[in-house]
Design a protein around this motif. Structure first.
Motif, short mmCIF file in Angstrom:
data_model
loop_
_atom_site.label_atom_id
_atom_site.label_comp_id
_atom_site.label_asym_id
_atom_site.label_seq_id
_atom_site.Cartn_x
_atom_site.Cartn_y
_atom_site.Cartn_z
N HIS A 147 -2.88 17.71 1.74
CA HIS A 147 -3.50 16.39 1.72
C HIS A 147 -4.97 16.49 1.32
CE1 HIS A 147 -5.75 13.01 3.57
NE2 HIS A 147 -4.82 12.32 2.95
N ARG B 63 -6.47 14.56 -1.90
CA ARG B 63 -7.51 13.57 -1.59
C ARG B 63 -8.81 13.94 -2.33
NH1 ARG B 63 -7.85 8.75 2.14
NH2 ARG B 63 -10.02 8.33 1.87
N THR C 242 -5.06 -9.88 3.19
CA THR C 242 -6.42 -9.83 3.76
C THR C 242 -7.28 -10.95 3.18
OG1 THR C 242 -6.19 -7.46 4.07
CG2 THR C 242 -8.42 -8.35 4.16
N LYS D 238 0.06 2.13 12.78
CA LYS D 238 0.04 3.37 12.00
C LYS D 238 1.02 4.34 12.65
CE LYS D 238 -2.29 1.91 9.06
NZ LYS D 238 -1.07 1.26 8.73
N ARG E 122 2.76 8.17 13.20
CA ARG E 122 2.56 9.61 13.14
C ARG E 122 3.67 10.32 13.92
NH1 ARG E 122 -0.61 7.83 9.87
NH2 ARG E 122 -2.84 8.27 9.73
N HIS F 169 -6.81 10.07 6.62
CA HIS F 169 -6.00 9.19 5.76
C HIS F 169 -6.61 7.81 5.57
CE1 HIS F 169 -2.45 11.73 5.16
NE2 HIS F 169 -2.71 12.20 6.38
N CYS G 171 -8.08 4.52 4.32
CA CYS G 171 -7.75 3.91 3.02
C CYS G 171 -8.67 4.38 1.90
CB CYS G 171 -7.84 2.39 3.15
SG CYS G 171 -7.44 1.56 1.61
C1 HEM Z 1 -7.31 -5.08 2.23
C2 HEM Z 1 -6.58 -4.20 1.59
C3 HEM Z 1 -6.14 -2.88 2.17
C4 HEM Z 1 -5.87 -2.53 3.45
C5 HEM Z 1 -5.98 -3.40 4.70
C6 HEM Z 1 -5.47 -1.15 3.44
C7 HEM Z 1 -5.12 -0.41 4.57
C8 HEM Z 1 -4.87 0.94 4.57
C9 HEM Z 1 -4.64 1.73 5.77
C10 HEM Z 1 -4.65 1.18 7.17
C11 HEM Z 1 -4.43 3.02 5.39
C12 HEM Z 1 -4.19 4.21 6.31
C13 HEM Z 1 -2.73 4.59 6.37
C14 HEM Z 1 -2.47 5.64 7.45
O1 HEM Z 1 -3.39 6.11 8.12
O2 HEM Z 1 -1.28 5.96 7.65
C15 HEM Z 1 -4.50 3.04 3.94
C16 HEM Z 1 -4.33 4.15 3.19
C17 HEM Z 1 -4.33 4.14 1.81
N1 HEM Z 1 -4.65 3.07 1.00
FE1 HEM Z 1 -5.17 1.23 1.57
N2 HEM Z 1 -5.47 -0.69 2.16
C18 HEM Z 1 -5.90 -1.72 1.34
C19 HEM Z 1 -6.08 -1.68 -0.01
C20 HEM Z 1 -5.86 -0.57 -0.79
C21 HEM Z 1 -6.13 -0.51 -2.19
C22 HEM Z 1 -6.72 -1.63 -3.04
C23 HEM Z 1 -5.73 0.71 -2.61
C24 HEM Z 1 -5.83 1.20 -4.02
C25 HEM Z 1 -6.05 2.37 -4.37
C26 HEM Z 1 -5.25 1.44 -1.44
C27 HEM Z 1 -4.76 2.73 -1.44
C28 HEM Z 1 -4.52 3.48 -0.30
C29 HEM Z 1 -4.11 4.88 -0.33
C30 HEM Z 1 -3.87 5.72 -1.57
C31 HEM Z 1 -4.01 5.29 0.99
C32 HEM Z 1 -3.60 6.67 1.50
C33 HEM Z 1 -4.81 7.52 1.79
C34 HEM Z 1 -4.46 8.89 2.37
O3 HEM Z 1 -3.36 9.06 2.90
O4 HEM Z 1 -5.29 9.78 2.29
N3 HEM Z 1 -5.36 0.62 -0.36
N4 HEM Z 1 -4.78 1.76 3.48
#
Ligand code: HEM
Length: 426
Positions: free
Chosen positions: A111, A115, A271, A313, A315, A371, A373
């Motif tokens: 990861h 990342r 959102t 979330k 795990r 992780h 976002c």
């Molecule tokens: C308001 C909009 C968004 C919310 C509320 C949101 C929320 C989240 C949350 C809560 C996680 C954590 C997941 C975990 O811990 O299991 C996450 C991870 C992630 N989000 Fe967002 N997200 C949003 C928009 C976006 C956008 C626009 C992208 C575009 C790239 C994105 C891409 C990702 C990715 C790739 C991860 C995984 C990161 C990792 O595992 O290292 N998200 N998101």
């Protein structure tokens, strides 16, 4: 593409509503239920989503499930990535369809390395570049200008559902002259999200949607690589990206792009609608924002704390662990209740008050820890642009008195179904 071609896609709006219904459950007195849990049973054996009749992101793995409600425990679960791992998301989440290449389901060094390659493409500085190059012009042209003469609209279906997908499509560097291709892309993104539910038909549709996204996306990645990948768009950036001597293959980029679609669309759409609902519910905040746009970030952050779109979330425990006196076995599924943690009274003063001036404390609407976002800055910039443009271009924007007020609802996925508004048309 002419602005008239961007009328709301009915299928898309319907798909969005269906997904909302699937994850809604019986959310009548959630705040009270969570408050009682924090006070009397902060770690519960079982899946609260299932108890409340909502589809659960914890899936149906047959393993024991524990739901945790307190801020300190949710933070620990998200921070301690050795004890609480994410690999389980490959089984319960979209990883099922992504050939094991889903970043949210990777752990440890694997990861960290992925990342490390991706992160530089999502910095605030890149987002400021995209704000001017793609985001503001696109939202203005396709979503705001067509509304101006109408005088009334429902903002979830006419703006919310589609604008984040269009933004992703644009930042990927896809050409903006093929509305059919864009809508196809969008409908597949929604089908993919539907596959999260424990419904064989939805899973089959999601799998198919992922398959259908693969070839055209791979072709775009290959074409971009062949032409030198010098652009500011995301695909070109990912082709150029390097971390600790590693780069991404075309297959990895294609998979990330497919995975990004549902991650970046549904969450942002809901959102946006949540933030609008809070603004209309708090006219004094709306007035302050109209007068001072620098408050936009505070309003958005408080909206995400108060009503996070994804409320749990998931795990898996790698060792036996004791939380709040409850011993959880190794191999159990943990469902960390973000919605409860974000209203924990031991951390947030008057947690059930919407207060944009509150002291900033860690809230988990965008996750926390390794992780967290990766798209947080993209999401913030595009929502801020959409809300800002609505306020700038639709004079005296207000709720439609002849329609029901928007209501934020949902156990495992939150948001209002509709936001009906009127304004002074020219
Ligand atoms: C308001 C909009 C968004 C919310 C509320 C949101 C929320 C989240 C949350 C809560 C996680 C954590 C997941 C975990 O811990 O299991 C996450 C991870 C992630 N989000 Fe967002 N997200 C949003 C928009 C976006 C956008 C626009 C992208 C575009 C790239 C994105 C891409 C990702 C990715 C790739 C991860 C995984 C990161 C990792 O595992 O290292 N998200 N998101």
């Amino acid at each position: 593409m002419s602005t008239s071609q961007m009328t709301p896609n009915k299928d898309l709006a319907e798909g969005f509503a269906q997904i909302g219904a699937l994850f809604a459950g019986n959310d009548g007195n959630l705040d009270q239920i969570y408050r009682e849990h924090r006070a009397t049973m902060p770690v519960m054996q079982g899946d609260i989503c299932a108890e409340l009749g909502a589809a659960s992101f914890a899936g149906d793995t047959g393993r024991p499930i524990y739901t945790v409600f307190k801020h300190a425990d949710v933070m620990l679960v998200l921070r301690d990535t050795k004890t609480f791992t994410s690999g389980i998301l490959m089984e319960t989440g979209l990883g099922q369809f992504l050939d094991g290449l889903m970043i949210t389901g990777l752990d440890g060094d694997e990861h960290r390395q992925l990342r490390g390659i991706l992160q530089p493409s999502f910095t605030p500085a890149v987002m400021e570049e995209w704000r001017e190059a793609y985001i503001r012009p696109l939202i203005q042209r396709y979503f705001i200008e067509p509304l101006i003469p109408l005088g009334k609209a429902e903002l979830v279906s006419s703006v919310g559902v589609m604008f984040p997908i269009h933004v992703v499509y644009a930042v990927l560097g896809f050409q903006d002259d093929d509305p059919a291709a864009l809508e196809l892309f969008a409908s597949k993104a929604l089908k993919v999200l539907g596959g999260m539910a424990n419904d064989p038909e939805a899973k089959r549709a999601a799998f198919q949607a992922f398959q259908e996204l693969y070839d055209p996306t791979l072709a775009a990645v290959q074409a971009r690589r062949e032409s030198g990948a010098t652009g500011a768009d995301l695909i070109s950036r990912l082709i150029r990206a390097e971390f600790e001597g590693r780069t991404l293959t075309d297959h990895q980029i294609t998979n990330f792009v497919r995975m990004m679609l549902p991650a970046a669309s549904e969450t942002t759409s809901r959102t946006f609608a949540i933030m609008l609902t809070h603004l209309f519910d708090h006219p004094e905040v709306l007035e302050r924002l109209r007068a001072d746009r620098s408050l936009m970030r505070k309003v958005l952050d408080e909206s995400v704390r108060y009503d996070s779109v994804t409320t749990f979330k998931v795990r898996e425990t790698q060792t036996e662990v004791t939380l709040q006196g409850v011993t959880i076995p190794r191999g159990a599924v943990i469902s960390a209740c973000v919605a409860s943690a974000n209203r924990d009274e031991t951390v947030f003063e008057n947690p059930d008050v919407f207060d944009i001036d509150r002291k900033q404390m860690a809230a988990f609407g965008f996750g926390f820890g390794a992780h967290m976002c990766i798209g947080i800055w993209l999401a913030k910039v595009e929502i801020e642009e959409a809300v800002g443009l609505l306020l700038d271009r639709l004079p005296n924007l207000r709720l439609d008195p002849d329609q029901p007020r928007p209501e934020i609802r949902g156990v495992s996925l939150r948001g209002p179904d509709a936001v009906h508004v009127i304004w002074d048309a020219p």
